[in-house]
Design an enzyme around this catalytic site. Structure first.
Site, mmCIF file in Angstrom:
data_model
loop_
_atom_site.group_PDB
_atom_site.id
_atom_site.type_symbol
_atom_site.label_atom_id
_atom_site.label_comp_id
_atom_site.label_asym_id
_atom_site.label_seq_id
_atom_site.Cartn_x
_atom_site.Cartn_y
_atom_site.Cartn_z
ATOM 1 N N ASP A 50 37.827 48.807 42.680
ATOM 2 C CA ASP A 50 38.164 47.417 43.018
ATOM 3 C C ASP A 50 38.007 47.179 44.516
ATOM 4 O O ASP A 50 38.835 46.528 45.150
ATOM 5 C CB ASP A 50 39.603 47.122 42.571
ATOM 6 C CG ASP A 50 39.943 45.642 42.642
ATOM 7 O OD1 ASP A 50 39.020 44.831 42.794
ATOM 8 O OD2 ASP A 50 41.139 45.301 42.553
ATOM 9 N N ASP A 58 34.713 40.759 41.217
ATOM 10 C CA ASP A 58 36.074 41.284 41.419
ATOM 11 C C ASP A 58 36.883 40.927 40.162
ATOM 12 O O ASP A 58 37.345 39.810 40.022
ATOM 13 C CB ASP A 58 36.685 40.627 42.656
ATOM 14 C CG ASP A 58 38.140 40.988 42.890
ATOM 15 O OD1 ASP A 58 38.621 41.968 42.295
ATOM 16 O OD2 ASP A 58 38.804 40.260 43.640
ATOM 17 N N GLU A 80 45.789 41.304 37.152
ATOM 18 C CA GLU A 80 45.949 41.879 38.485
ATOM 19 C C GLU A 80 46.030 40.790 39.548
ATOM 20 O O GLU A 80 46.797 40.885 40.516
ATOM 21 C CB GLU A 80 44.766 42.812 38.779
ATOM 22 C CG GLU A 80 44.878 43.602 40.080
ATOM 23 C CD GLU A 80 44.231 42.920 41.277
ATOM 24 O OE1 GLU A 80 44.339 43.448 42.391
ATOM 25 O OE2 GLU A 80 43.623 41.844 41.101
ATOM 26 N N GLU A 81 45.234 39.751 39.368
ATOM 27 C CA GLU A 81 45.097 38.734 40.408
ATOM 28 C C GLU A 81 46.333 37.859 40.564
ATOM 29 O O GLU A 81 46.478 37.172 41.581
ATOM 30 C CB GLU A 81 43.877 37.847 40.118
ATOM 31 C CG GLU A 81 42.538 38.584 40.078
ATOM 32 C CD GLU A 81 42.066 39.032 41.451
ATOM 33 O OE1 GLU A 81 42.808 38.851 42.429
ATOM 34 O OE2 GLU A 81 40.939 39.551 41.545
ATOM 35 N N HIS A 131 36.731 35.369 45.442
ATOM 36 C CA HIS A 131 37.750 34.331 45.260
ATOM 37 C C HIS A 131 37.257 32.952 45.689
ATOM 38 O O HIS A 131 38.063 32.054 45.893
ATOM 39 C CB HIS A 131 39.070 34.676 45.971
ATOM 40 C CG HIS A 131 39.755 35.886 45.421
ATOM 41 N ND1 HIS A 131 41.044 36.249 45.774
ATOM 42 C CD2 HIS A 131 39.352 36.832 44.540
ATOM 43 C CE1 HIS A 131 41.391 37.351 45.145
ATOM 44 N NE2 HIS A 131 40.368 37.730 44.388
ATOM 45 N N ASP A 162 40.731 40.806 34.590
ATOM 46 C CA ASP A 162 40.846 39.380 34.899
ATOM 47 C C ASP A 162 40.087 39.025 36.172
ATOM 48 O O ASP A 162 39.720 39.897 36.968
ATOM 49 C CB ASP A 162 42.308 38.959 35.028
ATOM 50 C CG ASP A 162 43.038 39.655 36.177
ATOM 51 O OD1 ASP A 162 42.833 40.868 36.358
ATOM 52 O OD2 ASP A 162 43.819 38.995 36.883
ATOM 53 N N HIS A 211 40.391 46.117 36.880
ATOM 54 C CA HIS A 211 41.114 45.079 36.118
ATOM 55 C C HIS A 211 40.124 44.129 35.462
ATOM 56 O O HIS A 211 39.028 43.883 35.973
ATOM 57 C CB HIS A 211 42.117 44.329 37.004
ATOM 58 C CG HIS A 211 41.538 43.621 38.187
ATOM 59 N ND1 HIS A 211 41.057 42.326 38.131
ATOM 60 C CD2 HIS A 211 41.365 44.013 39.482
ATOM 61 C CE1 HIS A 211 40.636 41.950 39.330
ATOM 62 N NE2 HIS A 211 40.797 42.966 40.175
#
Length: 485
Positions: free
Chosen positions: A170, A116, A146-147, A459, A79, A77
């Site tokens: 991922d 990520d 995706e997030e 994150h 994003d 992904h």
């Protein structure tokens, strides 16, 4: 562009990683990065599709000798989660990342790195741009958002895809082959607030929690990391046992899928008792910090007397309901897997707490590899919401990626891994949500595995990507493609 990563580049992986890192690509801000991928396809004469939700599919036909080999999807992904340190003024909407080489790692200055899943994009572009490689037909799928609910993969049209295998890129642990992941959903509790005026003789205290580790609410939920929102609720519950106060404001976290590192509340107290109450909060915080010495050694709680002028406070009845929700709602690891040792089966994260239009919003992320249990947790949140007169909305549901007992692709990856690394890979599942579950529903016969290089603290602003691991895993992916005949 000043290329920070030029000195460590390897087969153009870090060249492309640096290029995408220069493009703002937080979830919901996909236009520029999607356009970049389209331009890449045009420049390299690669067939592409850009759909309505800005997913980009790029197709490269098989090289000589691989025309009859099964087609392969490479998937990731575009994003990233946008988190930053409290001192950092970075504007994720307008500015690219400030990359830093730190030994064998790449990180960003004061912000998340976007490894990520920027590493998947970099891998895919490096492969597509290299005409010396041997490979079957490649269908590269780079999805959006995706997030924040997997909107991109949900909106993906797979009609024209021919692949039999899919390699999801991922994952964050070299040497681990993933074959299953949790499903999830979002739950939002919305409590209407009632206010009353702040009167003469009342003062304001600010209680700010910071320096918690945070982390991915799926992959790191089992690491005993403290949720700042839940911790703040506990402090206020303890305070309420002996002192009177009312909330004026409260907020914490800004991503449902990240364990909150920071939270702050402003409370209204009798001015004559403000120093006494300040001391009481500090004592409560010290007791909690002692509990957390091993898991949260840098935890900080700052209690300050505010000079701000606040005209209204939340009524005690509503204050009590907020604290009740924070301390009684399920949080953290709920059930461990009975099938796979050490794997979390079900969990919930209280990711965002905020006041919007005179309503307190509690945003939860629920994950489970068992669909019925996922809904059970959601029902518990709904029941709690009802008990305090709040509304509940479930959204953003995505399915688990179920384990396949027979997988030729998994077997192939295992064999190639043993040849490259000279030891057995770990074949397992992950508690984090992956897009594999959604695409497996769209393409039922698709044989899927997920891999990736070593990353840490995703994150969070401490996120970092291992350089040497990124190189090894790229070579592993190339070896897998060559082995498909």
């Amino acid at each position: 562009m000043n290329r920070v990563l030029a000195e460590i580049d390897y087969k153009n992986i870090f060249k492309y990683f640096e290029e995408i890192s220069a493009i703002p690509r937080g979830s919901g801000n996909m236009q520029a990065i999607s356009a970049y991928l389209v331009n890449f396809a045009k420049e390299h004469n690669i067939e592409y599709i850009q759909d309505e939700v800005l997913n980009v599919i790029m197709i490269k036909e098989a090289t000589s000798g691989y025309e009859n080999a099964p087609s392969v999807i490479l998937q990731g992904h575009m994003d990233m989660v946008c988190e930053k340190e409290s001192w950092c003024n970075h504007d994720f909407e307008k500015e690219g990342l400030e990359l830093v080489i730190d030994g064998d790692y790449i990180r960003a200055n004061g912000t998340t790195l976007g490894g990520d899943d920027g590493v998947a994009v970099a891998y895919a572009l490096a492969i597509l741009s290299d005409n010396t490689l041997k490979h079957p037909r490649l269908e590269v799928i780079i999805t959006t958002d995706e997030e924040t609910g997997m909107d991109g993969i949900i909106g993906l049209d797979t009609t024209n895809l021919k692949a039999k295998y899919m390699l999801n890129l991922d994952s964050e642990d070299e040497g681990v082959i993933l074959c299953s992941s949790a499903g999830g959903l979002g739950g939002t509790v919305t409590l209407p607030l009632q206010y009353e005026d702040v009167v003469d003789g009342e003062g304001i205290l600010s209680i700010a929690i910071s320096e918690l580790q945070g982390g991915h609410s799926g992959a790191e939920i089992h690491k005993n990391r403290t949720n700042a929102n839940v911790m703040l609720g506990r402090i206020l519950m303890q305070l309420g046992k002996s002192k009177e106060y009312a909330l004026a404001d409260m907020q914490g976290g800004n991503k449902h899928n990240a364990i909150p590192r920071e939270a702050v509340a402003k409370i209204v107290v009798a001015a004559a008792c403000i120093e006494e109450i300040k001391k009481k909060v500090e004592d409560i915080a010290e007791d909690i910090k002692k509990e957390l010495l091993a898991s949260e050694p840098d935890a900080k709680v700052e209690v300050t007397i505010c000079k701000d002028s606040i005209g209204k406070k939340i009524k005690k009845e509503c204050t009590d309901k907020i604290i009740y929700m924070l301390v009684t709602a399920p949080y953290g690891v709920l059930v461990m897997s009975s099938d796979i040792e050490g794997l979390v089966e079900s969990s919930v994260n209280m990711g965002i707490l905020r006041v919007v239009n005179d309503k307190m919003e509690f945003h939860y992320s629920v994950r489970s590899s068992i669909n019925s249990y996922k809904h059970y947790v959601s029902d518990r949140l709904a029941l709690l919401a009802k008990s305090i007169g709040a509304d509940y909305l479930m959204d953003g549901e995505y399915p688990a990626w179920e384990y396949r007992k027979e997988s030729k692709f998994r077997d192939l990856l295992t064999d190639v891994f043993k040849k490259q690394y000279n030891y057995e890979p770990v074949v397992t599942a992950i508690h984090a949500g992956l897009e594999c579950g959604i695409i497996s529903e769209k393409m039922e016969d698709l044989d899927i595995v997920a891999i990736g290089p070593d990353m840490a603290d995703i994150h969070t602003p401490k996120e970092r990507l291992c350089i040497s691991s990124t190189k090894r895993v790229y070579d592993y992916v190339i070896a897998v493609l060559e082995a498909i005949l």
